[in-house]
Design a protein around this motif. Structure first.
Motif, PDB file in Angstrom:
ATOM      1  N   MET A  92       9.423  -2.882  -3.138  1.00  0.00           N
ATOM      2  CA  MET A  92       9.709  -4.266  -3.526  1.00  0.00           C
ATOM      3  C   MET A  92       9.682  -5.215  -2.329  1.00  0.00           C
ATOM      4  O   MET A  92       9.348  -6.390  -2.458  1.00  0.00           O
ATOM      5  CB  MET A  92      11.063  -4.345  -4.235  1.00  0.00           C
ATOM      6  CG  MET A  92      11.075  -3.673  -5.598  1.00  0.00           C
ATOM      7  SD  MET A  92      12.639  -3.892  -6.478  1.00  0.00           S
ATOM      8  CE  MET A  92      13.720  -2.806  -5.536  1.00  0.00           C
ATOM      9  N   LEU A  93      10.046  -4.705  -1.139  1.00  0.00           N
ATOM     10  CA  LEU A  93      10.083  -5.534   0.059  1.00  0.00           C
ATOM     11  C   LEU A  93       8.710  -5.705   0.703  1.00  0.00           C
ATOM     12  O   LEU A  93       8.537  -6.594   1.552  1.00  0.00           O
ATOM     13  CB  LEU A  93      11.036  -4.922   1.091  1.00  0.00           C
ATOM     14  CG  LEU A  93      12.531  -5.014   0.785  1.00  0.00           C
ATOM     15  CD1 LEU A  93      13.321  -4.255   1.849  1.00  0.00           C
ATOM     16  CD2 LEU A  93      12.989  -6.464   0.724  1.00  0.00           C
ATOM     17  N   ALA A  94       7.743  -4.871   0.323  1.00  0.00           N
ATOM     18  CA  ALA A  94       6.428  -4.919   0.972  1.00  0.00           C
ATOM     19  C   ALA A  94       5.767  -6.295   0.893  1.00  0.00           C
ATOM     20  O   ALA A  94       5.219  -6.772   1.895  1.00  0.00           O
ATOM     21  CB  ALA A  94       5.521  -3.841   0.383  1.00  0.00           C
ATOM     22  N   ARG A 154      11.959  -6.727  11.104  1.00  0.00           N
ATOM     23  CA  ARG A 154      11.640  -5.422  10.532  1.00  0.00           C
ATOM     24  C   ARG A 154      12.139  -5.420   9.093  1.00  0.00           C
ATOM     25  O   ARG A 154      13.303  -5.139   8.807  1.00  0.00           O
ATOM     26  CB  ARG A 154      12.300  -4.308  11.359  1.00  0.00           C
ATOM     27  CG  ARG A 154      11.859  -2.926  10.934  1.00  0.00           C
ATOM     28  CD  ARG A 154      12.216  -1.895  11.984  1.00  0.00           C
ATOM     29  NE  ARG A 154      11.791  -0.571  11.569  1.00  0.00           N
ATOM     30  CZ  ARG A 154      11.834   0.497  12.348  1.00  0.00           C
ATOM     31  NH1 ARG A 154      12.279   0.387  13.588  1.00  0.00           N
ATOM     32  NH2 ARG A 154      11.429   1.673  11.912  1.00  0.00           N
ATOM     33  N   ILE A 155      11.254  -5.777   8.182  1.00  0.00           N
ATOM     34  CA  ILE A 155      11.629  -6.048   6.798  1.00  0.00           C
ATOM     35  C   ILE A 155      11.963  -4.757   6.036  1.00  0.00           C
ATOM     36  O   ILE A 155      12.948  -4.695   5.300  1.00  0.00           O
ATOM     37  CB  ILE A 155      10.489  -6.803   6.074  1.00  0.00           C
ATOM     38  CG1 ILE A 155      10.124  -8.077   6.850  1.00  0.00           C
ATOM     39  CG2 ILE A 155      10.899  -7.137   4.644  1.00  0.00           C
ATOM     40  CD1 ILE A 155      11.239  -9.072   7.003  1.00  0.00           C
ATOM     41  N   LEU A 156      11.156  -3.745   6.198  1.00  0.00           N
ATOM     42  CA  LEU A 156      11.344  -2.506   5.438  1.00  0.00           C
ATOM     43  C   LEU A 156      12.561  -1.739   5.929  1.00  0.00           C
ATOM     44  O   LEU A 156      12.892  -1.764   7.121  1.00  0.00           O
ATOM     45  CB  LEU A 156      10.099  -1.626   5.550  1.00  0.00           C
ATOM     46  CG  LEU A 156       8.771  -2.236   5.086  1.00  0.00           C
ATOM     47  CD1 LEU A 156       7.660  -1.213   5.196  1.00  0.00           C
ATOM     48  CD2 LEU A 156       8.870  -2.757   3.659  1.00  0.00           C
ATOM     49  N   GLY A 180       9.784   2.148 -15.986  1.00  0.00           N
ATOM     50  CA  GLY A 180       9.890   3.579 -15.705  1.00  0.00           C
ATOM     51  C   GLY A 180       8.775   4.079 -14.800  1.00  0.00           C
ATOM     52  O   GLY A 180       9.024   4.861 -13.865  1.00  0.00           O
ATOM     53  N   LEU A 181       7.553   3.604 -15.044  1.00  0.00           N
ATOM     54  CA  LEU A 181       6.427   4.035 -14.217  1.00  0.00           C
ATOM     55  C   LEU A 181       6.536   3.485 -12.792  1.00  0.00           C
ATOM     56  O   LEU A 181       6.197   4.176 -11.824  1.00  0.00           O
ATOM     57  CB  LEU A 181       5.107   3.591 -14.844  1.00  0.00           C
ATOM     58  CG  LEU A 181       4.637   4.392 -16.064  1.00  0.00           C
ATOM     59  CD1 LEU A 181       3.362   3.777 -16.637  1.00  0.00           C
ATOM     60  CD2 LEU A 181       4.398   5.852 -15.708  1.00  0.00           C
ATOM     61  N   MET A 182       7.002   2.249 -12.669  1.00  0.00           N
ATOM     62  CA  MET A 182       7.148   1.673 -11.329  1.00  0.00           C
ATOM     63  C   MET A 182       8.202   2.429 -10.521  1.00  0.00           C
ATOM     64  O   MET A 182       8.007   2.695  -9.329  1.00  0.00           O
ATOM     65  CB  MET A 182       7.506   0.189 -11.433  1.00  0.00           C
ATOM     66  CG  MET A 182       6.357  -0.682 -11.927  1.00  0.00           C
ATOM     67  SD  MET A 182       6.771  -2.435 -12.023  1.00  0.00           S
ATOM     68  CE  MET A 182       6.917  -2.839 -10.292  1.00  0.00           C
ATOM     69  N   LEU A 183       9.312   2.793 -11.162  1.00  0.00           N
ATOM     70  CA  LEU A 183      10.330   3.572 -10.466  1.00  0.00           C
ATOM     71  C   LEU A 183       9.804   4.959 -10.098  1.00  0.00           C
ATOM     72  O   LEU A 183      10.049   5.465  -9.000  1.00  0.00           O
ATOM     73  CB  LEU A 183      11.584   3.698 -11.341  1.00  0.00           C
ATOM     74  CG  LEU A 183      12.413   2.413 -11.497  1.00  0.00           C
ATOM     75  CD1 LEU A 183      13.546   2.635 -12.495  1.00  0.00           C
ATOM     76  CD2 LEU A 183      12.972   1.967 -10.153  1.00  0.00           C
ATOM     77  N   THR A 184       9.053   5.558 -11.030  1.00  0.00           N
ATOM     78  CA  THR A 184       8.468   6.870 -10.751  1.00  0.00           C
ATOM     79  C   THR A 184       7.491   6.799  -9.582  1.00  0.00           C
ATOM     80  O   THR A 184       7.488   7.655  -8.691  1.00  0.00           O
ATOM     81  CB  THR A 184       7.739   7.395 -11.995  1.00  0.00           C
ATOM     82  OG1 THR A 184       8.672   7.511 -13.079  1.00  0.00           O
ATOM     83  CG2 THR A 184       7.112   8.759 -11.732  1.00  0.00           C
ATOM     84  N   TYR A 190      -2.130  -4.619   3.904  1.00  0.00           N
ATOM     85  CA  TYR A 190      -3.007  -5.538   3.189  1.00  0.00           C
ATOM     86  C   TYR A 190      -3.838  -4.805   2.148  1.00  0.00           C
ATOM     87  O   TYR A 190      -4.055  -5.306   1.042  1.00  0.00           O
ATOM     88  CB  TYR A 190      -3.897  -6.275   4.190  1.00  0.00           C
ATOM     89  CG  TYR A 190      -3.092  -7.062   5.209  1.00  0.00           C
ATOM     90  CD1 TYR A 190      -2.582  -8.313   4.903  1.00  0.00           C
ATOM     91  CD2 TYR A 190      -2.800  -6.522   6.459  1.00  0.00           C
ATOM     92  CE1 TYR A 190      -1.817  -9.024   5.814  1.00  0.00           C
ATOM     93  CE2 TYR A 190      -2.034  -7.219   7.380  1.00  0.00           C
ATOM     94  CZ  TYR A 190      -1.549  -8.470   7.050  1.00  0.00           C
ATOM     95  OH  TYR A 190      -0.777  -9.157   7.961  1.00  0.00           O
ATOM     96  N   PHE A 191      -4.276  -3.587   2.459  1.00  0.00           N
ATOM     97  CA  PHE A 191      -5.016  -2.794   1.482  1.00  0.00           C
ATOM     98  C   PHE A 191      -4.122  -2.430   0.293  1.00  0.00           C
ATOM     99  O   PHE A 191      -4.562  -2.460  -0.865  1.00  0.00           O
ATOM    100  CB  PHE A 191      -5.564  -1.524   2.138  1.00  0.00           C
ATOM    101  CG  PHE A 191      -6.560  -1.773   3.225  1.00  0.00           C
ATOM    102  CD1 PHE A 191      -7.580  -2.686   3.051  1.00  0.00           C
ATOM    103  CD2 PHE A 191      -6.470  -1.118   4.443  1.00  0.00           C
ATOM    104  CE1 PHE A 191      -8.506  -2.940   4.054  1.00  0.00           C
ATOM    105  CE2 PHE A 191      -7.381  -1.361   5.450  1.00  0.00           C
ATOM    106  CZ  PHE A 191      -8.401  -2.274   5.254  1.00  0.00           C
ATOM    107  N   ALA A 192      -2.877  -2.092   0.580  1.00  0.00           N
ATOM    108  CA  ALA A 192      -1.952  -1.747  -0.499  1.00  0.00           C
ATOM    109  C   ALA A 192      -1.724  -2.935  -1.420  1.00  0.00           C
ATOM    110  O   ALA A 192      -1.653  -2.788  -2.645  1.00  0.00           O
ATOM    111  CB  ALA A 192      -0.623  -1.254   0.082  1.00  0.00           C
ATOM    112  N   ARG A 193      -1.607  -4.140  -0.846  1.00  0.00           N
ATOM    113  CA  ARG A 193      -1.383  -5.329  -1.671  1.00  0.00           C
ATOM    114  C   ARG A 193      -2.638  -5.678  -2.466  1.00  0.00           C
ATOM    115  O   ARG A 193      -2.535  -6.208  -3.582  1.00  0.00           O
ATOM    116  CB  ARG A 193      -0.974  -6.508  -0.798  1.00  0.00           C
ATOM    117  CG  ARG A 193       0.295  -6.304   0.013  1.00  0.00           C
ATOM    118  CD  ARG A 193       1.566  -6.245  -0.811  1.00  0.00           C
ATOM    119  NE  ARG A 193       1.758  -5.056  -1.594  1.00  0.00           N
ATOM    120  CZ  ARG A 193       2.168  -3.884  -1.083  1.00  0.00           C
ATOM    121  NH1 ARG A 193       2.405  -3.742   0.189  1.00  0.00           N
ATOM    122  NH2 ARG A 193       2.342  -2.843  -1.888  1.00  0.00           N
TER     123      ARG A 193
END
Length: 314
Positions: A59-61, A90-92, A239-243, A294-297
């Motif tokens: 969520m912090l990403a 250092r956000i994470l 549920g999927l996001m938490l998983t 950036y790739f993850a986002r």
């Protein structure tokens, strides 16, 4: 008294020799630390509070990306103090796996002092390289007082963030494969996977509740598929996001050996050493930047875009 230029040059040469030795150690370090056995040892740390930290970091990403972009924009605008302040954030959350990885980099690869709950290491290979030159001893304190320890910590924080982003991408690749196999659909994330799964759950619930039996229910809902309610769809997405966030805590078990085989870990560590060397001997402008965020986002945006497109089509 200002040090003589030749003494300062000798100091830089000694430091360059130290960093060259670190580069030579990278292949063996990567094999020991990020091969299958090494990453399994690392990820034993994830069995604790990392299971709770991983969803928070997902969520912090986006906040991290916004902070880095703001730092870049501030530097372009000439607000260097604000850019430096933003760059140091250092956000994470620091995970136990990240701390264990940082410890191994500092103690085993960089061979610099380290102290934490797991123990203390006093080895300082950088100081040893300088002390090998007697004429340089008077200059060591001046160079170390420039804040190299804080810069090492900041660079390692950025490195750990890159590993977290790779874990997210590994989870996304898992959902992509699951969607292709189970639904023959492109699902680069949990949001785009959720509607298909919610539709299956709604269909199964409708079949179970059909008053005329399963056979007739299959025929009826084969012609008129059951629609998932907004509540069911929302619950499946959550549920999927938490998983997925929990899976990210252990995704490195898969990602680390793959990155080792592809040479990604080696190249990332070499970039880290280059940045540290520039901090010590150069201009300090060659900062280590974690591009993986950036790739993850981008995968997140693709996931949301596909889900929105399917919603309007549906």
């Amino acid at each position: 008294m200002t040090p003589a230029p030749d003494a300062d040059a000798a100091l830089i040469a000694a430091a360059q020799g130290y960093f060259a030795a670190r580069r030579a150690m990278v292949p063996g370090f990567v094999s020991r630390t990020f091969g299958l056995r090494g990453t399994l040892r690392l990820h034993r740390q994830a069995l604790g509070l990392d299971i709770l930290r991983a969803p928070v970091n997902v969520m912090l990403a986006p906040v991290l990306i916004l902070t880095r972009l703001s730092a870049l924009a501030s530097r372009k605008a000439g607000w260097s103090r604000l850019a430096d302040w933003l760059g140091r954030r250092r956000i994470l959350l620091a995970t136990d796996v990240a701390r264990a990885t940082e410890r191994r980099i500092v103690v085993d690869l960089l061979q610099l002092p380290w102290a934490d709950a797991a123990g203390r290491s006093e080895r300082d290979a950088l100081a040893e390289a300088m002390l090998a030159e007697p004429a340089l001893r008077a200059l060591i304190a001046r160079r170390l007082e420039a804040g190299i320890e804080a810069r090492v910590a900041r660079t390692l924080g950025e490195y750990s963030g890159a590993r977290a982003a790779v874990a997210e991408m590994t989870t996304a690749m898992g959902t992509l494969g699951a969607g292709a196999i189970a639904f023959q659909a492109l699902t680069p994330g949990m949001i785009s996977l959720a509607p298909a799964l919610a539709a299956i759950l709604a269909q199964q619930a409708a079949l179970a509740a059909f008053p005329l039996g399963g056979l007739l229910g299959s025929m009826w809902y084969g012609l008129f598929p059951a629609a998932a309610s907004p509540w069911l769809s929302g619950a499946v997405i959550l549920g999927l996001m938490l998983t997925g966030a929990l899976a990210a805590a252990f995704a490195g078990i898969v990602a680390d050996p793959v990155q080792t085989a592809l040479g990604i870990h080696r190249r990332r560590l070499l970039r880290l050493i280059d940045a540290l060397e520039d901090e010590f001997t150069g201009s300090g402008r060659r900062a280590f930047a974690a591009r993986e965020h950036y790739f993850a986002r981008l995968l997140d945006l693709a996931d949301a875009g596909l889900a929105t497109l399917r919603m309007f089509r549906g």
